[in-house]
Design a protein around this motif. Structure first.
Motif, PDB file in Angstrom:
ATOM      1  N   LYS A   8       7.041  -3.851 -10.288  1.00 38.95           N
ATOM      2  CA  LYS A   8       8.063  -2.882  -9.854  1.00 38.95           C
ATOM      3  C   LYS A   8       9.407  -3.169 -10.513  1.00 38.95           C
ATOM      4  O   LYS A   8       9.635  -4.288 -10.990  1.00 38.95           O
ATOM      5  CB  LYS A   8       8.193  -2.957  -8.325  1.00 38.95           C
ATOM      6  N   ASP A  33      -6.160   1.319   0.748  1.00 39.15           N
ATOM      7  CA  ASP A  33      -5.402   2.558   0.541  1.00 39.15           C
ATOM      8  C   ASP A  33      -6.080   3.363  -0.552  1.00 39.15           C
ATOM      9  O   ASP A  33      -6.881   2.827  -1.320  1.00 39.15           O
ATOM     10  CB  ASP A  33      -3.946   2.239   0.160  1.00 39.15           C
ATOM     11  N   GLY A  39      11.231  -4.587  -6.262  1.00 42.44           N
ATOM     12  CA  GLY A  39      10.273  -5.647  -5.910  1.00 42.44           C
ATOM     13  C   GLY A  39      10.704  -7.004  -6.418  1.00 42.44           C
ATOM     14  O   GLY A  39      11.234  -7.128  -7.519  1.00 42.44           O
ATOM     15  N   THR A  40      10.475  -8.042  -5.587  1.00 42.26           N
ATOM     16  CA  THR A  40      10.803  -9.409  -6.014  1.00 42.26           C
ATOM     17  C   THR A  40       9.553 -10.130  -6.513  1.00 42.26           C
ATOM     18  O   THR A  40       9.642 -11.169  -7.145  1.00 42.26           O
ATOM     19  CB  THR A  40      11.380 -10.222  -4.835  1.00 42.26           C
ATOM     20  N   GLY A  41       8.397  -9.591  -6.152  1.00 36.90           N
ATOM     21  CA  GLY A  41       7.139 -10.262  -6.530  1.00 36.90           C
ATOM     22  C   GLY A  41       6.809 -11.408  -5.599  1.00 36.90           C
ATOM     23  O   GLY A  41       5.995 -12.271  -5.917  1.00 36.90           O
ATOM     24  N   ILE A  57      -1.598 -11.219  -8.991  1.00 36.02           N
ATOM     25  CA  ILE A  57      -0.760 -10.582  -7.957  1.00 36.02           C
ATOM     26  C   ILE A  57      -0.271 -11.551  -6.873  1.00 36.02           C
ATOM     27  O   ILE A  57       0.717 -11.262  -6.210  1.00 36.02           O
ATOM     28  CB  ILE A  57      -1.475  -9.372  -7.286  1.00 36.02           C
ATOM     29  N   ALA A 108       0.851  -1.193   0.000  1.00 35.58           N
ATOM     30  CA  ALA A 108       0.000   0.000   0.000  1.00 35.58           C
ATOM     31  C   ALA A 108       0.893   1.251   0.000  1.00 35.58           C
ATOM     32  O   ALA A 108       0.678   2.193  -0.774  1.00 35.58           O
ATOM     33  CB  ALA A 108      -0.919  -0.015   1.215  1.00 35.58           C
ATOM     34  N   LEU A 141       3.133 -10.794  -1.800  1.00 32.36           N
ATOM     35  CA  LEU A 141       1.759 -11.309  -1.671  1.00 32.36           C
ATOM     36  C   LEU A 141       1.715 -12.836  -1.757  1.00 32.36           C
ATOM     37  O   LEU A 141       0.856 -13.468  -1.148  1.00 32.36           O
ATOM     38  CB  LEU A 141       0.857 -10.688  -2.738  1.00 32.36           C
TER      39      LEU A 141
END
Ligand code: ATP
Ligand code: MG
Length: 469
Positions: A416, A395, A421-423, A408, A364, A426
């Motif tokens: 990203k 958010d 970001g590594t992903g 996601i 967020a 989530l």
């Protein structure tokens, strides 16, 4: 039987003519009339015998589906009905009085059965005796045999043999009733073949299943290994997070300690350092160090690894994480509001639950920063719904693009830049909530932003005791 009754009829007419001739010559008229009456009676019974024979023959001939074969005690054929003719292709006239049933039996079969009976009854049983041995021991023999037809074809028959006994119990002959079971046998054989095929198919399926199970368990081991690696990577990311948070928390106290030390040095150099001043500054520095040490403990607890599930307060977990991330939020002008509609307790792994919350809140924050949202806001709501302890994180960052919404939670899915970001955030959060804690983690877009929803079962009682949050 037909031939016998013809012979019998011929003999009878001859006798009758002779008696009539005798009567005409005799002077004993009374005796003659008595003889005549007796003759009429005999004639009468002959007719009814002939009628009975005819109807018996008719019955036997009507039985075209079964072969009825009678023999004399030595095995010579005496009756060979229409059914027998149809079955074997011989005419009755060819066999009656001349042939035995061995003519159309498979010799090897008779031999084998004879050997069995010989062993059973302890004397040699061969030839025609093979068919009648059992009847002599008081029971009708019902067996399957192979008949050889006149044209050389083989037939499977079921043959029942019984003894024909006269009034005094003496065996006058034997009666065999045979039924063609070739088709039944063929059907049985094809059924057996089908069963074999089925069994083969079943075994092949079983083999395939075993192979599949093996492949699946190998794949599972592989997946678990990869999961561990992913979680490991996630932990490393969390450690990085913790270090940067500690660094942030420590920046101010470290500055204060540095100021105290510089002050002490100045006072010392100028000769103005009184023992009271020294004690006071050292006490202050120690107090600050105490605070810093407390920060480490607090943060370490956040990522504590629990071996067994714990009952813990969701409200407290959220409060800890908001505090943990506060520096990164307020420092960037993001307001985090927490709406606690009620006290919620759940059972699970608090350390992992914290981790899931951090990943969601960081996303967020990153969305809000990336889109440079003015009056950036994250709202956390805690409540219960249908026995579930629910936490929603919303958010006002504009939400998740509908095209990527279904992806996601996939590992390594990120929008990203590589360094940002590594992903895995989530993916890990979902694994924690759904696999470790049997809950649900979902996402949707609502009111101009993304809303992540964590649900974990929150029963009213635990082991019969009311839940205290
Ligand atoms: N609150 C949100 N608003 C908008 N997009 C989001 C939000 N949360 C997640 N996403 C999208 O979901 C993607 C996957 O998130 P995830 O946390 O798994 O990976 P990541 O944040 O890209 O990388 P990291 O592994 O460092 O967390 C993000 O790249 C982003 O596009
Ligand atoms: Mg993330």
């Amino acid at each position: 039987m037909r031939r016998r009754s013809e012979e019998h009829s011929r003999d009878w007419s001859e006798l009758r003519n002779r008696i009539i001739g005798l009567g005409e010559q005799s002077s004993h008229k009374n005796y003659y009339s008595e003889l005549k009456a007796r003759l009429r009676e005999l004639e009468e019974s002959r007719r009814s015998l002939a009628a009975a024979n005819a109807s018996l023959q008719a019955v036997m001939d009507a039985a075209t589906e079964v072969a009825i074969i009678a023999t004399s005690p030595d095995g010579t054929i005496t009756i060979f009905n229409q059914g027998a003719e149809n079955l074997l292709g011989y005419r009755a006239e060819e066999l009656i009085g001349t042939a035995t049933v061995l003519l159309f039996h498979l010799p090897l079969e008779v031999e084998q059965r004879g050997a069995e009976l010989s062993a059973q009854y302890s004397h040699t049983v061969t030839g025609f005796q093979t068919f009648i041995e059992s009847t002599e021991h008081g029971h009708a023999e019902k067996r399957e045999w192979t008949y050889i037809c006149k044209d050389g074809r083989y037939l499977q028959v079921e043959l029942v043999v019984t003894a024909i006994r006269g009034e005094n119990g003496v065996i006058n002959g034997y009666l065999g009733v045979a039924q063609d079971i070739t088709e039944r046998k063929q059907a049985e054989a094809s059924l057996r073949r089908m069963n074999l095929d089925l069994e083969e198919a079943r075994q092949a399926t079983e083999k395939l299943n075993r192979l599949l199970e093996q492949r699946i368990s190998e794949a599972l081991v592989d997946i678990r290994h990869k999961d561990r690696l992913l979680i490991q990577q996630g932990r490393q990311a969390a450690m990085g997070e913790m270090i940067s948070n500690i660094a942030h928390q420590w920046r101010q106290p470290l500055n204060n300690i540095a100021l105290l030390i510089q002050n002490l040095q100045l006072l010392c150099n100028s000769g103005e350092l009184s023992p009271q001043q020294c004690d006071q500054d050292v006490a202050k520095a120690l107090e600050i160090i105490q605070f810093m040490s407390g920060t480490i403990n607090n943060f370490r607890n956040i990522f504590r690894q629990d071996a067994t599930p714990q009952r813990f307060s969701v409200n407290q977990a959220v409060a800890k994480i908001v505090d943990f991330l506060a520096a990164g939020m307020t420092g960037h002008g993001i307001t985090v509001s927490c709406v606690e509609k009620e006290e919620v307790s759940i059972t699970g792994y608090p350390g992992e639950y914290h981790q899931a919350l951090i990943n969601i809140l960081n996303n967020a924050r990153e969305a809000l920063l990336f889109r440079a949202v003015p009056k950036a806001l994250i709202r956390i709501t805690i409540f219960k719904e249908q026995g579930q302890g629910v936490v929603t994180v919303w958010d006002n960052g504009g939400g998740i693009d509908a095209a990527i919404l279904p992806k996601i939670f996939d590992p390594y899915f990120t929008t990203k830049f590589k360094s940002q970001g590594t992903g895995l955030g989530l993916f890990m959060a979902k694994a924690i909530i759904e696999n470790s804690m049997q809950g649900r983690l979902t996402a949707r877009n609502i009111n101009g932003g993304a809303e992540l929803r964590i649900e974990v079962s929150s029963p009213e009682t635990v082991s019969g005791r009311p839940v205290s949050a």
